[in-house]
Design a protein around this motif. Structure first.
Motif, PDB file in Angstrom:
ATOM      1  N   UNK A 210       0.820  -1.216   0.000  1.00  0.00           N
ATOM      2  CA  UNK A 210       0.000   0.000   0.000  1.00  0.00           C
ATOM      3  C   UNK A 210       0.852   1.263   0.000  1.00  0.00           C
ATOM      4  N   UNK A 211       1.946   1.244   0.742  1.00  0.00           N
ATOM      5  CA  UNK A 211       2.771   2.441   0.885  1.00  0.00           C
ATOM      6  C   UNK A 211       3.742   2.639  -0.269  1.00  0.00           C
ATOM      7  N   UNK A 212       4.186   1.553  -0.879  1.00  0.00           N
ATOM      8  CA  UNK A 212       5.335   1.656  -1.779  1.00  0.00           C
ATOM      9  C   UNK A 212       5.102   1.170  -3.202  1.00  0.00           C
ATOM     10  N   UNK A 213       3.917   0.660  -3.539  1.00  0.00           N
ATOM     11  CA  UNK A 213       3.749   0.077  -4.871  1.00  0.00           C
ATOM     12  C   UNK A 213       2.468   0.541  -5.549  1.00  0.00           C
ATOM     13  N   UNK A 214       2.412   0.276  -6.855  1.00  0.00           N
ATOM     14  CA  UNK A 214       1.196   0.486  -7.634  1.00  0.00           C
ATOM     15  C   UNK A 214       0.919  -0.768  -8.458  1.00  0.00           C
ATOM     16  N   UNK A 215      -0.342  -0.945  -8.819  1.00  0.00           N
ATOM     17  CA  UNK A 215      -0.850  -1.989  -9.718  1.00  0.00           C
ATOM     18  C   UNK A 215      -0.772  -3.403  -9.144  1.00  0.00           C
ATOM     19  N   UNK A 216      -0.719  -3.529  -7.831  1.00  0.00           N
ATOM     20  CA  UNK A 216      -0.701  -4.874  -7.257  1.00  0.00           C
ATOM     21  C   UNK A 216      -1.971  -5.640  -7.605  1.00  0.00           C
ATOM     22  N   UNK A 217      -3.124  -4.988  -7.515  1.00  0.00           N
ATOM     23  CA  UNK A 217      -4.382  -5.701  -7.732  1.00  0.00           C
ATOM     24  C   UNK A 217      -4.485  -6.236  -9.160  1.00  0.00           C
ATOM     25  N   UNK A 218      -3.888  -5.533 -10.116  1.00  0.00           N
ATOM     26  CA  UNK A 218      -3.910  -6.033 -11.492  1.00  0.00           C
ATOM     27  C   UNK A 218      -3.153  -7.361 -11.595  1.00  0.00           C
ATOM     28  N   UNK A 219      -1.978  -7.419 -10.946  1.00  0.00           N
ATOM     29  CA  UNK A 219      -1.189  -8.648 -10.967  1.00  0.00           C
ATOM     30  C   UNK A 219      -1.891  -9.748 -10.172  1.00  0.00           C
ATOM     31  N   UNK A 220      -2.461  -9.379  -9.014  1.00  0.00           N
ATOM     32  CA  UNK A 220      -3.154 -10.367  -8.192  1.00  0.00           C
ATOM     33  C   UNK A 220      -4.342 -10.960  -8.939  1.00  0.00           C
ATOM     34  N   UNK A 221      -5.105 -10.126  -9.623  1.00  0.00           N
ATOM     35  CA  UNK A 221      -6.253 -10.607 -10.374  1.00  0.00           C
ATOM     36  C   UNK A 221      -5.811 -11.528 -11.510  1.00  0.00           C
TER      37      UNK A 221
ATOM     38  N   UNK B 249      10.067  -8.573 -14.920  1.00  0.00           N
ATOM     39  CA  UNK B 249       8.990  -7.986 -14.126  1.00  0.00           C
ATOM     40  C   UNK B 249       8.389  -9.000 -13.161  1.00  0.00           C
ATOM     41  N   UNK B 250       8.305 -10.260 -13.586  1.00  0.00           N
ATOM     42  CA  UNK B 250       7.751 -11.278 -12.689  1.00  0.00           C
ATOM     43  C   UNK B 250       8.675 -11.517 -11.498  1.00  0.00           C
ATOM     44  N   UNK B 251       9.987 -11.489 -11.720  1.00  0.00           N
ATOM     45  CA  UNK B 251      10.926 -11.586 -10.595  1.00  0.00           C
ATOM     46  C   UNK B 251      10.695 -10.429  -9.628  1.00  0.00           C
ATOM     47  N   UNK B 252      10.538  -9.224 -10.166  1.00  0.00           N
ATOM     48  CA  UNK B 252      10.298  -8.054  -9.314  1.00  0.00           C
ATOM     49  C   UNK B 252       8.950  -8.182  -8.604  1.00  0.00           C
ATOM     50  N   UNK B 253       7.914  -8.649  -9.321  1.00  0.00           N
ATOM     51  CA  UNK B 253       6.608  -8.858  -8.685  1.00  0.00           C
ATOM     52  C   UNK B 253       6.719  -9.762  -7.473  1.00  0.00           C
ATOM     53  N   UNK B 254       7.487 -10.845  -7.622  1.00  0.00           N
ATOM     54  CA  UNK B 254       7.653 -11.802  -6.530  1.00  0.00           C
ATOM     55  C   UNK B 254       8.296 -11.135  -5.315  1.00  0.00           C
ATOM     56  N   UNK B 255       9.267 -10.284  -5.554  1.00  0.00           N
ATOM     57  CA  UNK B 255       9.926  -9.583  -4.462  1.00  0.00           C
ATOM     58  C   UNK B 255       9.001  -8.554  -3.820  1.00  0.00           C
ATOM     59  N   UNK B 256       8.323  -7.785  -4.633  1.00  0.00           N
ATOM     60  CA  UNK B 256       7.465  -6.717  -4.092  1.00  0.00           C
ATOM     61  C   UNK B 256       6.308  -7.262  -3.267  1.00  0.00           C
ATOM     62  N   UNK B 257       5.775  -8.402  -3.644  1.00  0.00           N
ATOM     63  CA  UNK B 257       4.581  -8.922  -2.968  1.00  0.00           C
ATOM     64  C   UNK B 257       4.817  -9.171  -1.486  1.00  0.00           C
ATOM     65  N   UNK B 258       6.074  -9.452  -1.109  1.00  0.00           N
ATOM     66  CA  UNK B 258       6.361  -9.686   0.310  1.00  0.00           C
ATOM     67  C   UNK B 258       7.396  -8.690   0.848  1.00  0.00           C
ATOM     68  N   UNK B 259       7.543  -7.562   0.156  1.00  0.00           N
ATOM     69  CA  UNK B 259       8.396  -6.492   0.668  1.00  0.00           C
ATOM     70  C   UNK B 259       9.870  -6.805   0.657  1.00  0.00           C
TER      71      UNK B 259
ATOM     72  N   UNK C  53       6.537   5.224  -7.191  1.00  0.00           N
ATOM     73  CA  UNK C  53       6.484   4.018  -6.367  1.00  0.00           C
ATOM     74  C   UNK C  53       7.030   2.839  -7.163  1.00  0.00           C
ATOM     75  N   UNK C  54       7.314   1.740  -6.462  1.00  0.00           N
ATOM     76  CA  UNK C  54       7.687   0.511  -7.164  1.00  0.00           C
ATOM     77  C   UNK C  54       6.466  -0.016  -7.902  1.00  0.00           C
ATOM     78  N   UNK C  55       6.699  -0.594  -9.080  1.00  0.00           N
ATOM     79  CA  UNK C  55       5.580  -0.906  -9.957  1.00  0.00           C
ATOM     80  C   UNK C  55       5.454  -2.397 -10.246  1.00  0.00           C
ATOM     81  N   UNK C  56       4.267  -2.927  -9.912  1.00  0.00           N
ATOM     82  CA  UNK C  56       3.902  -4.270 -10.361  1.00  0.00           C
ATOM     83  C   UNK C  56       3.560  -4.210 -11.849  1.00  0.00           C
ATOM     84  N   UNK C  57       3.796  -5.323 -12.562  1.00  0.00           N
ATOM     85  CA  UNK C  57       3.494  -5.380 -13.984  1.00  0.00           C
ATOM     86  C   UNK C  57       2.905  -6.734 -14.346  1.00  0.00           C
ATOM     87  N   UNK C  58       1.811  -6.719 -15.094  1.00  0.00           N
ATOM     88  CA  UNK C  58       1.183  -7.944 -15.580  1.00  0.00           C
ATOM     89  C   UNK C  58       1.938  -8.425 -16.819  1.00  0.00           C
ATOM     90  N   UNK C  59       2.303  -9.706 -16.899  1.00  0.00           N
ATOM     91  CA  UNK C  59       3.031 -10.201 -18.081  1.00  0.00           C
ATOM     92  C   UNK C  59       2.127 -10.255 -19.305  1.00  0.00           C
TER      93      UNK C  59
END
Length: 761
Positions: free
Chosen positions: A319-330, A383-393, A626-632
């Motif tokens: 919530x504090x440091x990222x954007x687009x998490x819900x897009x990747x989660x969905x 981006x998927x490697x980064x997504x994995x890291x961002x999801x758990x801080x 912010x750090x950015x999640x990305x959908x593949x």
């Protein structure tokens, strides 16, 4: 030329390191007829106040081992400090047309170049010239051609000092075509990490390995490409750190390691098991493997929160440091396990095993190499490697973060001091202020764009600061034809290679000092500097006797060309810089004061000094802030569809190789000796094709561009590689890679998933 060894294929049972490493060095070092200088360089290698290895970019510890070099580092040192010499007499005896038929190994085995040379078309030979003649002619030619059509290429080995001078020369001349070897390998990192975290490099430092509790690794062959890293991994395993590896091939360095500096292991004590899990993904299948782990983590987090338990994901960080998490989660929630397992090549159970480690980790390091970056959708893999890291801080936390492992020993540092074709990354405002000129603001040519212009005849000149560009690039046949039509070729080199043997209208060989050699200038012995994969800067000083009294240092060669080409600029003291490299470091500090404050004073700091990284402190210099999640965009990074008879070729380096430099023909870990003309194949695929071990086949490009590309006479070697994938050696199989088969955004040639077919007759 040396005759080829007898070809043998035999499984290697040993560990990485150990007596096998000693045997590997024993194959190469005697061939170079090394002397005391080589032994002294190895004694000082990668140590504070010593000389930095010319091989990989792994970090140099503040408290080094007794021997802080690996097998391939020793080979690279012997290769540079060989007592074999390639003199003008050699070129009197051999035409260029004859030398074109020599193997890569044999060309470099001719020894160190000793004199500046010019190609003479009348005799088809290189002939010795004076430095003054070379500089004057190069300058005259550069002033006749279009500066915007001249390429200034840099391999990843030149020092920070040389790289700064070289990039400044290019911009003063009026060009902005500054591709480097990063364009060939890790540019996806530079672009992708920059987009996702605001930083184009690793956020971790070497000491983070002392605090992590899990290491995930993708597409990196540690035993061949960065063997000194094995000491770090061994220490992590001793602490109980789990190491989860994803790689199409079983690579011995990830399996087990015998420490050559451990008397008990050398005496027969069990080797250290490195990987606690080893998952052989399909080529390009890392996207789906990571997607499966994220899918499990998101589902487990939902269950835990619904039951009032501890969340799995770091929601405060998200919530504090990222954007687009819900897009990747969905996207992960909707992904089907059938698709994930098909595209990854892994079972659901295997992905669940990896996920269990991820779910319990408090500090995870993500290691990766070109197995991630060299795909059509390599950006999505990253981006998927980064997504994995961002999801758990796992970024901006002690013991956690992305840790790309670079190849060349200063490829990252060259970018830091101005080797870039991108105007937004160049320090143009500072350059304009310091040197009172208007730097080019237009987009220059990267490697792929440079190749396009070479092929279509619109490149007016190519200056090569080290490297073997022609041999390393895709689309070889077309490249050779275009290369031979270049109005100007300038090669700054220590040894002869394939790029030098297809001369253009004017072609020059300018031999330089090696990093290990004593560099004496007006103010005395000089030191240089370079940057490692952790963004640490080190000083390096060579002490070996130069290979020839006729050699110049790289800074002196760059300055010589610049002075012969450019109008004098009182703000650019080329001669003073050559006389005292400390003045170049002062210029670097003035250009990049935030990264290089007190550069000269910190040059010899043990362990190097860190240039800093905002993302490591959770300061995100991205478009969103912010750090950015990305959908593949795809579930497999290869970028091409499965078809009957189509394979994904993974190009590889052997254990006896560094980039295009082939030290010998003993790929010990893969059990292949005496040849590089092989294709590694799954036994099930061999049965389908009706081929047996030792049969000869032809690989043909299966790209959708209707261009014929093929390599024949390849011996089939059964190998532990996923079905539908093949393995073969780079650069020999570059012939099969179309120029346009590259990572979409970064333009890195997609050599880890090349569409091919196998012709058996």
């Amino acid at each position: 030329m040396a005759e080829r060894d007898d070809v043998t294929i035999k499984d290697y049972k040993g560990a990485a390191g150990g007596w096998g490493s000693m045997e590997g060095m024993a194959h190469v070092l005697p061939e170079e007829k090394i002397g005391p200088d080589t032994l002294d360089a190895l004694r000082r290698q990668n140590k504070p106040g010593g000389v930095m290895c010319v091989s990989c970019a792994w970090g140099k510890p503040a408290k080094p081992h007794i021997a802080e070099f690996c097998e391939n580092g020793a080979k690279a040192t012997a290769w540079e400090l060989t007592t074999l010499r390639n003199t003008p007499e050699f070129f009197e005896q051999h035409t260029v047309s004859e030398l074109q038929g020599w193997r890569d190994h044999d060309l470099e085995q001719a020894g160190r170049l000793t004199h500046p040379m010019k190609y003479d078309a009348a005799t088809d030979k290189y002939v010795a010239v004076s430095w003054a003649e070379a500089f004057d002619a190069i300058g005259a030619k550069l002033n006749k051609v279009d500066a915007k059509k001249v390429v200034f290429y840099a391999s990843g080995r030149a020092s920070l000092e040389t790289s700064y001078m070289y990039s400044l020369f290019c911009r003063l001349y009026g060009s902005h075509n500054l591709p480097d070897s990063s364009n060939m390998c890790h540019e996806t990192t530079s672009v992708g990490l920059k987009n996702a975290t605001g930083s184009p490099v690793a956020t971790i430092q070497m000491e983070d390995y002392e605090h992590c509790d899990a290491i995930f690794c993708w597409g990196q062959n540690v035993g061949t490409n960065s063997p000194r890293m094995l000491h770090t991994l061994k220490a992590a395993r001793k602490r109980g750190v789990e190491i989860v590896v994803f790689n199409p091939l079983r690579e011995r360095g990830w399996e087990k390691f015998t420490d050559p500096q451990n008397p008990l292991q050398m005496a027969g004590a069990p080797a250290t098991q490195i990987a606690t899990q080893y998952h052989q993904v399909r080529a390009g299948g890392d996207i789906s493997a990571i997607l499966g782990i994220l899918k499990i983590a998101i589902e487990e987090d939902t269950k835990a929160r619904a039951n009032g338990g501890e969340p799995i994901l770091d929601h405060h960080f998200i919530e504090q440091h990222t954007v687009r998490f819900e897009e990747v989660a969905d996207f992960a929630r909707k992904a089907s396990w059938d698709d994930i397992t098909r595209e990854s090549g892994l079972t659901r159970e295997a992905i669940e095993d990896a996920a269990r480690v991820y779910l319990k980790s408090k500090a995870l390091i993500a290691v990766y190499g070109m197995g991630i970056t060299q795909h059509r959708y390599g950006m999505d893999s990253l981006y998927m490697v980064v997504n994995l890291l961002l999801a758990r801080g796992h970024i901006g936390r002690l013991g956690a973060g992305p840790g790309p492992v670079r190849g060349h020993s200063n490829v990252q540092g060259q970018r830091t001091v101005g080797i870039t074709e991108k105007p937004e990354l160049a320090p143009n405002d500072r350059l304009k202020q310091l040197y009172e000129f208007d730097p080019p603001e237009w987009q220059g040519w990267d490697t792929v764009e440079s190749c396009r212009h070479i092929i279509d005849g619109t490149c007016d000149g190519f200056i090569q600061l080290g490297g073997n560009f022609l041999r390393a690039t895709p689309e070889h046949e077309k490249m050779v034809k275009g290369w031979e039509k270049l109005p100007l070729q300038v090669h700054i080199a220590t040894k002869l290679n394939k790029s030098h043997l297809h001369p253009g209208e004017e072609s020059w060989l300018l031999p330089c000092l090696g990093r290990m050699e004593r560099d004496m200038q007006e103010t005395g012995r000089q030191a240089v500097s370079m940057e490692d994969s952790f963004s640490h800067i080190y000083g390096s000083v060579g002490k070996a006797e130069p290979a020839s009294p006729h050699l110049l240092s790289e800074p002196a060669i760059v300055a010589g060309m610049a002075k012969a080409t450019l109008e004098p600029n009182p703000n650019v003291p080329w001669d003073e810089w050559v006389g005292d490299y400390g003045l170049v470091r002062t210029a670097i500090e003035n250009t990049y004061p935030d990264k290089f404050a007190n550069f000269n004073e910190r040059l010899w700091q043990p362990g190097g000094f860190w240039k800093g990284n905002p993302a490591a402190h959770r300061k995100w210099q991205t478009e969103s802030g912010k750090a950015e999640f990305n959908v593949p965009r795809a579930l497999n990074a290869s970028g091409f569809a499965d078809k009957d008879g189509r394979f994904a070729l993974v190009t590889l380096r052997s254990n006896d190789q560094f980039n295009t430099t082939v030290y010998g023909y003993h790929d010990r870990f893969r059990g292949i000796h005496g040849t590089r003309e092989v294709v590694m194949m799954n036994k099930a695929d061999m049965e389908k094709l009706g081929v047996a071990e030792g049969d000869k086949v032809t690989l043909e490009s299966d790209a959708d561009d209707n261009v014929d590309r093929s390599v024949g006479n390849l011996m089939v070697v059964p190998y532990n590689i996923p079905e539908g994938c093949l393995g073969g050696y780079y650069p020999e199989l570059n012939v099969l890679i179309p120029l346009e088969h590259h990572a979409l955004e970064s333009h890195v040639p997609a050599g880890k998933s090349v569409p091919v077919r196998v012709r058996t007759a």
